[in-house]
Structures are given as structure tokens and as C-alpha cells.
Design a protein around this motif. Structure first.
Motif, mmCIF file in Angstrom:
data_model
loop_
_atom_site.group_PDB
_atom_site.id
_atom_site.type_symbol
_atom_site.label_atom_id
_atom_site.label_comp_id
_atom_site.label_asym_id
_atom_site.label_seq_id
_atom_site.Cartn_x
_atom_site.Cartn_y
_atom_site.Cartn_z
ATOM 1 N N GLY A 102 0.802 -1.216 0.000
ATOM 2 C CA GLY A 102 0.000 0.000 0.000
ATOM 3 C C GLY A 102 0.831 1.260 0.000
ATOM 4 N N LEU A 103 1.866 1.319 -0.840
ATOM 5 C CA LEU A 103 2.773 2.463 -0.859
ATOM 6 C C LEU A 103 2.579 3.288 -2.121
ATOM 7 C CD1 LEU A 103 6.073 0.754 0.342
ATOM 8 C CD2 LEU A 103 4.414 2.027 1.713
ATOM 9 N N LEU A 104 2.344 4.577 -1.920
ATOM 10 C CA LEU A 104 2.182 5.527 -3.012
ATOM 11 C C LEU A 104 3.078 6.727 -2.758
ATOM 12 C CD1 LEU A 104 -1.723 5.588 -3.233
ATOM 13 C CD2 LEU A 104 -0.166 4.272 -4.641
ATOM 14 N N ASP A 105 3.654 7.275 -3.834
ATOM 15 C CA ASP A 105 4.521 8.446 -3.734
ATOM 16 C C ASP A 105 4.009 9.566 -4.634
ATOM 17 O OD1 ASP A 105 6.223 7.266 -1.913
ATOM 18 O OD2 ASP A 105 7.791 6.798 -3.370
ATOM 19 N N PHE A 106 4.101 10.786 -4.119
ATOM 20 C CA PHE A 106 3.704 11.992 -4.832
ATOM 21 C C PHE A 106 4.974 12.798 -5.111
ATOM 22 C CE2 PHE A 106 0.160 10.590 -2.368
ATOM 23 C CZ PHE A 106 -1.002 11.090 -2.922
ATOM 24 N N PRO A 107 5.287 13.136 -6.370
ATOM 25 C CA PRO A 107 6.484 13.920 -6.650
ATOM 26 C C PRO A 107 6.369 15.323 -6.058
ATOM 27 C CG PRO A 107 5.168 13.663 -8.636
ATOM 28 C CD PRO A 107 4.519 12.837 -7.570
ATOM 29 N N SER A 108 7.476 15.806 -5.495
ATOM 30 C CA SER A 108 7.487 17.114 -4.856
ATOM 31 C C SER A 108 8.895 17.689 -4.940
ATOM 32 C CB SER A 108 7.046 16.972 -3.388
ATOM 33 O OG SER A 108 6.872 18.234 -2.793
ATOM 34 N N LYS A 109 9.074 18.840 -4.321
ATOM 35 C CA LYS A 109 10.406 19.451 -4.230
ATOM 36 C C LYS A 109 10.670 19.844 -2.793
ATOM 37 C CE LYS A 109 12.003 20.914 -8.577
ATOM 38 N NZ LYS A 109 13.021 21.745 -9.147
ATOM 39 N N ARG A 110 11.894 19.636 -2.384
ATOM 40 C CA ARG A 110 12.388 20.084 -1.080
ATOM 41 C C ARG A 110 13.537 21.022 -1.399
ATOM 42 N NH1 ARG A 110 16.551 18.448 2.500
ATOM 43 N NH2 ARG A 110 16.005 18.923 4.653
ATOM 44 N N PHE A 111 13.304 22.312 -1.219
ATOM 45 C CA PHE A 111 14.241 23.328 -1.690
ATOM 46 C C PHE A 111 14.409 23.107 -3.196
ATOM 47 C CE2 PHE A 111 15.286 22.540 2.815
ATOM 48 C CZ PHE A 111 14.813 23.741 3.321
ATOM 49 N N ASP A 112 15.580 22.784 -3.692
ATOM 50 C CA ASP A 112 15.769 22.546 -5.126
ATOM 51 C C ASP A 112 15.873 21.059 -5.464
ATOM 52 O OD1 ASP A 112 15.721 25.234 -5.829
ATOM 53 O OD2 ASP A 112 17.870 25.474 -5.451
ATOM 54 N N GLU A 113 15.658 20.204 -4.490
ATOM 55 C CA GLU A 113 15.812 18.763 -4.667
ATOM 56 C C GLU A 113 14.455 18.109 -4.951
ATOM 57 O OE1 GLU A 113 17.191 14.912 -1.955
ATOM 58 O OE2 GLU A 113 16.905 16.862 -1.008
ATOM 59 N N ILE A 154 -0.811 12.748 4.239
ATOM 60 C CA ILE A 154 0.600 12.698 3.869
ATOM 61 C C ILE A 154 1.393 13.312 5.019
ATOM 62 C CG2 ILE A 154 2.331 13.405 2.172
ATOM 63 C CD1 ILE A 154 0.114 11.718 0.915
ATOM 64 N N LYS A 155 2.261 12.527 5.630
ATOM 65 C CA LYS A 155 3.034 12.998 6.777
ATOM 66 C C LYS A 155 4.530 12.817 6.603
ATOM 67 C CE LYS A 155 -0.578 11.646 10.042
ATOM 68 N NZ LYS A 155 -0.879 10.802 11.189
ATOM 69 N N PHE A 156 4.949 12.158 5.505
ATOM 70 C CA PHE A 156 6.358 11.803 5.343
ATOM 71 C C PHE A 156 6.839 12.099 3.927
ATOM 72 C CE2 PHE A 156 4.553 9.021 8.569
ATOM 73 C CZ PHE A 156 5.451 9.176 9.611
ATOM 74 N N TRP A 157 8.155 12.149 3.795
ATOM 75 C CA TRP A 157 8.806 12.313 2.506
ATOM 76 C C TRP A 157 10.083 11.476 2.506
ATOM 77 C CZ3 TRP A 157 13.731 14.386 1.644
ATOM 78 C CH2 TRP A 157 14.366 14.898 2.791
ATOM 79 N N HIS A 158 10.631 11.245 1.317
ATOM 80 C CA HIS A 158 11.945 10.609 1.205
ATOM 81 C C HIS A 158 12.575 11.045 -0.115
ATOM 82 C CE1 HIS A 158 10.501 7.535 -1.645
ATOM 83 N NE2 HIS A 158 9.456 7.392 -0.854
ATOM 84 N N GLY A 159 13.896 10.929 -0.183
ATOM 85 C CA GLY A 159 14.635 11.281 -1.385
ATOM 86 C C GLY A 159 14.305 10.354 -2.546
ATOM 87 N N LYS A 160 14.671 10.777 -3.738
ATOM 88 C CA LYS A 160 14.376 9.990 -4.936
ATOM 89 C C LYS A 160 15.008 8.611 -4.893
ATOM 90 C CE LYS A 160 15.001 12.051 -8.900
ATOM 91 N NZ LYS A 160 15.406 12.993 -9.968
ATOM 92 N N ASP A 161 16.181 8.508 -4.294
ATOM 93 C CA ASP A 161 16.889 7.231 -4.259
ATOM 94 C C ASP A 161 16.642 6.449 -2.977
ATOM 95 O OD1 ASP A 161 17.937 7.847 -6.752
ATOM 96 O OD2 ASP A 161 19.692 8.820 -5.885
ATOM 97 N N GLU A 162 15.775 6.962 -2.129
ATOM 98 C CA GLU A 162 15.457 6.280 -0.872
ATOM 99 C C GLU A 162 14.083 5.633 -1.012
ATOM 100 O OE1 GLU A 162 17.453 9.081 2.479
ATOM 101 O OE2 GLU A 162 15.671 9.889 1.502
ATOM 102 N N GLY A 163 13.838 4.661 -0.240
ATOM 103 C CA GLY A 163 12.534 4.018 -0.228
ATOM 104 C C GLY A 163 11.812 4.293 1.073
ATOM 105 N N PHE A 164 10.862 3.423 1.351
ATOM 106 C CA PHE A 164 10.021 3.548 2.535
ATOM 107 C C PHE A 164 10.844 3.665 3.820
ATOM 108 C CE2 PHE A 164 7.520 1.627 5.984
ATOM 109 C CZ PHE A 164 6.395 2.444 5.941
#
Length: 133
Positions: free
Chosen positions: A85-96, A109-119
Motif C-alpha cells: 500500500g505504498l504511493l509516492d507523490f512527486p514534490s520538491k524540497r528546496f531545489d531537490e 501525507i506525513k512523510f517524505w523521502h529522497g528519490k533514491d530512498e525508499g520507505f
């Protein structure tokens, strides 16, 4: 359609995304049942006609599952795992570029992770600096 989400826009979209995800889960479960039924037909030595009808039913169900996934992902939301049950929404953190992440059962939505990181790399939103509109 490509969309960058903020936490606010992701949470606004979440009820519809949850509805679409529930449909994907139901369709996946239907595929699993049809696969089991097809295997029982094979194991019982049934005739070709019964096998082919069930196989065509399974093919249609698989096509419908992929169409449902395509419809969800057309919103810009990435399905990472149906089973978890994992879904990701593309976003930006500063310029990343980052992912805002949601797991089935969470209310928002309470969490975020980098493009190369997972859950396992999830971090609370309060510490992000995710760009607001």
C-alpha cells in the motif's frame, strides 16, 4: 500529466487517490482468484473450452488492473507497491526532487523521502522545507 505536489495539494488529492488505490487492490485480488481458478481447471484436467474461457477472463482482469494503475499514475502519483500500500507523490524540497509518501491506512501525507530512498528512508514532513505554492 505531470504534477509536483505540495503536502497540501497531495492531501487534497488523497481521498480520490485512496478510492483509486482501493479499486486497484480489488482488481488485483480478482486477478489472484482467477489465477487460482485457472490452476484448479488445469489440475482437474478439464477440457480446453473451459480452460480458454477462464484464461480469457484472467487476461481481461489483468488488462483492467493495468488500466487502473495507468489511471492512478496519470494523476502524477506513483504506485510503489500494491501489496504494501505504498504511493509516492512527486514534490520538491528546496531545489531537490523528493517523494511525498503515503502508506495505506494513514489519514494524510506525513512523510517524505529522497528519490533514491525508499520507505525505510521516510522522514517527517515537519523537518522538510517542502516548497509551498
Amino acid at each position: 500529466m505531470f504534477t509536483l505536489y505540495t503536502p497540501q495539494t497531495a492531501n487534497k488529492a488523497l481521498p480520490e487517490v485512496k478510492r483509486m488505490f482501493a479499486g486497484i487492490v480489488a482488481q488485483k485480488n480478482h486477478v489472484m482468484v482467477l489465477q487460482q481458478e485457472l490452476q484448479m481447471i488445469v489440475d482437474s484436467g478439464s477440457d480446453f473450452e473451459r480452460f480458454m474461457k477462464k484464461k480469457q477472463e484472467l487476461n481481461t482482469a489483468i488488462t483492467n488492473l493495468y488500466k487502473a494503475i495507468e489511471t492512478l499514475e496519470a494523476t502524477g502519483v506513483m504506485l510503489k507497491s500494491v501489496d504494501e500500500g505504498l504511493l509516492d507523490f512527486p514534490s520538491k524540497r528546496f531545489d531537490e526532487e523528493v517523494w511525498l509518501c503515503w502508506k495505506a491506512g494513514e489519514d494524510e501525507i506525513k512523510f517524505w523521502h529522497g528519490k533514491d530512498e525508499g520507505f525505510m528512508g521516510r522522514k517527517p514532513l515537519e523537518t522538510t522545507g517542502v516548497i509551498e505554492p
